[in-house]
Design a protein around this motif. Sequence first.
Motif, short mmCIF file in Angstrom:
data_model
loop_
_atom_site.label_atom_id
_atom_site.label_comp_id
_atom_site.label_asym_id
_atom_site.label_seq_id
_atom_site.Cartn_x
_atom_site.Cartn_y
_atom_site.Cartn_z
N SER A 4 0.84 -1.19 0.00
CA SER A 4 0.00 0.00 0.00
C SER A 4 0.88 1.24 0.00
CB SER A 4 -0.93 0.00 1.22
OG SER A 4 -0.19 -0.04 2.42
N ALA A 5 0.30 2.35 -0.43
CA ALA A 5 1.03 3.61 -0.50
C ALA A 5 0.07 4.76 -0.24
CB ALA A 5 1.70 3.78 -1.86
N GLY A 6 0.62 5.88 0.26
CA GLY A 6 -0.22 7.04 0.53
C GLY A 6 0.62 8.30 0.66
N GLN A 7 -0.03 9.42 0.58
CA GLN A 7 0.66 10.70 0.75
C GLN A 7 -0.34 11.74 1.24
OE1 GLN A 7 2.21 11.92 -3.04
NE2 GLN A 7 0.22 12.60 -3.79
N GLY A 8 0.21 12.87 1.68
CA GLY A 8 -0.65 13.95 2.14
C GLY A 8 0.14 15.18 2.50
N ARG A 9 -0.58 16.25 2.79
CA ARG A 9 0.03 17.50 3.25
C ARG A 9 -0.61 17.85 4.58
NH1 ARG A 9 2.77 20.50 -0.65
NH2 ARG A 9 2.61 19.65 -2.78
N ARG A 10 0.23 18.29 5.51
CA ARG A 10 -0.28 18.58 6.83
C ARG A 10 0.71 19.48 7.57
NH1 ARG A 10 -3.80 15.24 9.89
NH2 ARG A 10 -4.61 16.49 11.62
N ALA A 11 0.25 20.23 8.48
CA ALA A 11 1.13 21.06 9.31
C ALA A 11 1.50 20.29 10.56
CB ALA A 11 0.44 22.36 9.69
N LEU A 12 2.82 20.29 10.89
CA LEU A 12 3.31 19.64 12.09
C LEU A 12 3.71 20.69 13.12
CD1 LEU A 12 5.56 16.78 10.65
CD2 LEU A 12 3.18 16.64 11.44
N GLN A 13 3.62 20.34 14.36
CA GLN A 13 4.01 21.21 15.46
C GLN A 13 5.41 20.80 15.90
OE1 GLN A 13 2.09 23.80 16.70
NE2 GLN A 13 3.96 24.36 17.82
#
Length: 554
Positions: free
Chosen positions: A434-443
């Motif tokens: 399986s594979a995946g990706q995304g954009r997100r803000a980290l603290q």
Amino acid sequence: MHRSGLHVVLWLGLLLVSGCGAVAAGEKGKAVRVSLDSAQLSLAYEGERHALLIGISQYDDDAWNDLRYPGKDAEDLGRALADPRHGGFRSVTVLNQPEQTTRAAVLEALRELAARPWRPKDVLVVYVSGHGTLARDARGELQRYLVMRDTRFRDVQGTGLEMAVLERELEQLGSRRRVLVLATCHSGTGKSLLPPSVLEELERTKGAFPPRPLEEDSRASLVLSASDWGEAAREDDALANDIYTHFFVEALDGRGDRNRDGAVSATEAHDWARRNTWTYTQGRQRPSARMTEVGADPVLLSGTLTRPGQPEVFSYSPRLEGFTLKVDGVDAGELPGGVTLPEGNRRLGLHKGGEVLWEDTVALRPGERRALDSLLREFARGHRRTAALEVGALGFLDGRSRREVLPPTMMAGASLRWEGVLLERRLDVGVDLSAGQGRRALQLDVGGTVPVRHRAVMLGVTVGPSWQWGRLGVSTGPRVAALWLERSFQLDLLSQDERYVTVWPGWMAGVSWRVASQFVLEARGQLLWAYVPVDGRTRAVGFGGLSLGGGYRF
């Protein structure tokens, strides 16, 4: 007409009981021209038919009631088998005179059979009508015995013909198409009498009758019973025969040709007699069948194959007894037995008490005979792999890691599972990618909130058992997964990528629901544990994942 090389060893046991009481010279190598017509050549390939029919009506020991119809039963069956319009047997020997029905005379007749030059495709029918009984053998085990004219009631073991002995005698023959017809029973009524010690034991046995002492463990390929074990069948004065024998003989005139191929097989004759016996006795006599499938090559008792005939499916397996066969959603009959079907693709199913044991689409050709047991085995072999497409999410179990290291990632992928491939088919093996990706803000600890793009690819292997309850399936087991992660920070003053690969141990559990014979819905959960380097530090983390998918079994 039959497929070459297909050997069938069929033994046919037909248990009949009358009602209670007494009704009961040149150069070596020189070629010689031989003239053979097509009929003779066909016979050479197809084999000959022979029969030995024994009817025992009178007994020396007064403890055995004389019977009325065994001699006539043997003669009637003999006429049907010898009739060139129907059975066309090459030889039919009837033994029904007192001097022909002693134990020694019957064993001698069997030895004469063994001396014949048998070929694998020859057909042999051995029929015995008379008393039957149960007695202890030399090892103290309960066995079935055939009562000969000179069998003594007080010494059945020494003077009767044990079924195992008859079985061994027939196994020595070169023929592989053997039909053993036993017009006897061992229920203690009708054509049956039990010694006092056996009667006393049966009285202490819970249930209607003890376990079958021979048929269930017999080396026979086919055992057909004119009545169920421990059940009284009947002779009938109006028919002047045993009821089952009457209808069995009747089937040989062509009425039993269920698939309309021009010939009557042993199982066709039995099924004709089974249905008519049930009707005639108003359900009091239940003919049954036992079969260990060796092949679907029929033993023909009457007629000649002149055309392919309609396709047939059949089963005489004890484990399928009582199941209803459905064809294209319509009841076709209750097992054991066989039914004819229209050719083409047919949706077959086995149902019992509202439960579905098996459903599948089967392509049927003219003249084809398919054993349901073989279809079930083919189904089991052919549907032991499941390929599925899945979507789900993968993420850290703890909130801090999700905020500071990697947010949850939507994943999509595929899996393939092999059922029962390890430890004598106890364990399944599954592989998934399986594979995946995304954009997100980290603290982050410094820098506050930072936008990050993340990618993940996971390859896993799972080994474990599975269980099936109807449509519901459950699986579980240990799992090892290789995970590739990438974080890409997108800042005005910093553009940095972090990549690493780690291998995690863990555990998987899943449930599935079969929506059709080849399609399933699946849900899986996994827990993984690993040491992951983050920002120059190695952190022990737990990962979890959930996925939903649809699978195809093949």
